[in-house]
Design a protein around this motif. Structure first.
Motif, PDB file in Angstrom:
ATOM      1  N   TRP A  55       0.866  -1.229  -0.088  1.00 42.57           N
ATOM      2  CA  TRP A  55      -0.158   0.075  -0.121  1.00 42.57           C
ATOM      3  C   TRP A  55       0.785   1.308   0.032  1.00 42.57           C
ATOM      4  O   TRP A  55       0.372   2.313  -0.700  1.00 42.57           O
ATOM      5  N   LEU A 111       2.810   7.601   1.863  1.00 47.20           N
ATOM      6  CA  LEU A 111       2.754   7.849   3.334  1.00 47.20           C
ATOM      7  C   LEU A 111       1.449   7.826   3.910  1.00 47.20           C
ATOM      8  O   LEU A 111       0.968   7.625   4.953  1.00 47.20           O
ATOM      9  N   TRP A 112       0.327   7.942   2.931  1.00 51.73           N
ATOM     10  CA  TRP A 112      -0.971   7.904   3.068  1.00 51.73           C
ATOM     11  C   TRP A 112      -1.373   6.311   3.621  1.00 51.73           C
ATOM     12  O   TRP A 112      -2.637   6.248   4.392  1.00 51.73           O
ATOM     13  N   ALA A 113      -0.650   5.425   3.147  1.00 47.60           N
ATOM     14  CA  ALA A 113      -0.924   4.072   3.739  1.00 47.60           C
ATOM     15  C   ALA A 113      -1.136   4.084   5.041  1.00 47.60           C
ATOM     16  O   ALA A 113      -2.007   3.238   5.693  1.00 47.60           O
ATOM     17  N   SER A 114      -0.008   4.525   5.732  1.00 48.55           N
ATOM     18  CA  SER A 114       0.084   4.442   7.311  1.00 48.55           C
ATOM     19  C   SER A 114      -1.481   4.979   7.961  1.00 48.55           C
ATOM     20  O   SER A 114      -2.038   4.539   8.874  1.00 48.55           O
ATOM     21  N   VAL A 115      -1.738   6.239   7.446  1.00 51.63           N
ATOM     22  CA  VAL A 115      -3.219   6.716   7.934  1.00 51.63           C
ATOM     23  C   VAL A 115      -4.367   6.089   7.690  1.00 51.63           C
ATOM     24  O   VAL A 115      -5.223   5.928   8.532  1.00 51.63           O
ATOM     25  N   ALA A 116      -4.404   5.184   6.361  1.00 57.67           N
ATOM     26  CA  ALA A 116      -5.589   4.387   6.199  1.00 57.67           C
ATOM     27  C   ALA A 116      -5.453   3.521   7.316  1.00 57.67           C
ATOM     28  O   ALA A 116      -6.584   3.135   7.623  1.00 57.67           O
ATOM     29  N   ILE A 136       0.428   4.290  -2.466  1.00 52.97           N
ATOM     30  CA  ILE A 136      -0.282   5.643  -2.156  1.00 52.97           C
ATOM     31  C   ILE A 136       0.685   6.278  -1.134  1.00 52.97           C
ATOM     32  O   ILE A 136       0.150   7.225  -0.638  1.00 52.97           O
TER      33      ILE A 136
END
Length: 77
Positions: free
Chosen positions: A33, A39-44, A37
């Motif tokens: 992920w 660093l947005w993967a960790s937010v997701a 996408i």
């Protein structure tokens, strides 16, 4: 003894199970992920974890209340 499962409790349970599965996939494939996408993967994944905890809390609270109400009924003779 557990209370019969209502349609609303069934939907909550399935939502919680689905979120658990999505969280497992999110955590297990975090590098994949992140490649798609960034660093947005960790937010997701964090949002999935929060949603899983919240829905789990709502479900288990409702289930405990339903079981308590079911067990508090007078036994039929």
């Amino acid at each position: 003894m557990a209370a019969p499962e209502t349609p609303a409790l069934r939907r909550l349970r399935w939502a919680w199970v689905t979120l658990c599965a999505c969280l497992c996939v999110g955590v297990g494939l975090i590098r994949f992920w992140a490649g798609i996408i960034g660093l947005w993967a960790s937010v997701a994944v964090i949002l999935l974890a929060i949603a899983t905890l919240w829905i789990g809390w709502v479900y288990f609270t409702a289930k405990n209340r339903a079981d308590a109400a079911w067990n508090a009924k007078e036994p039929e003779a």
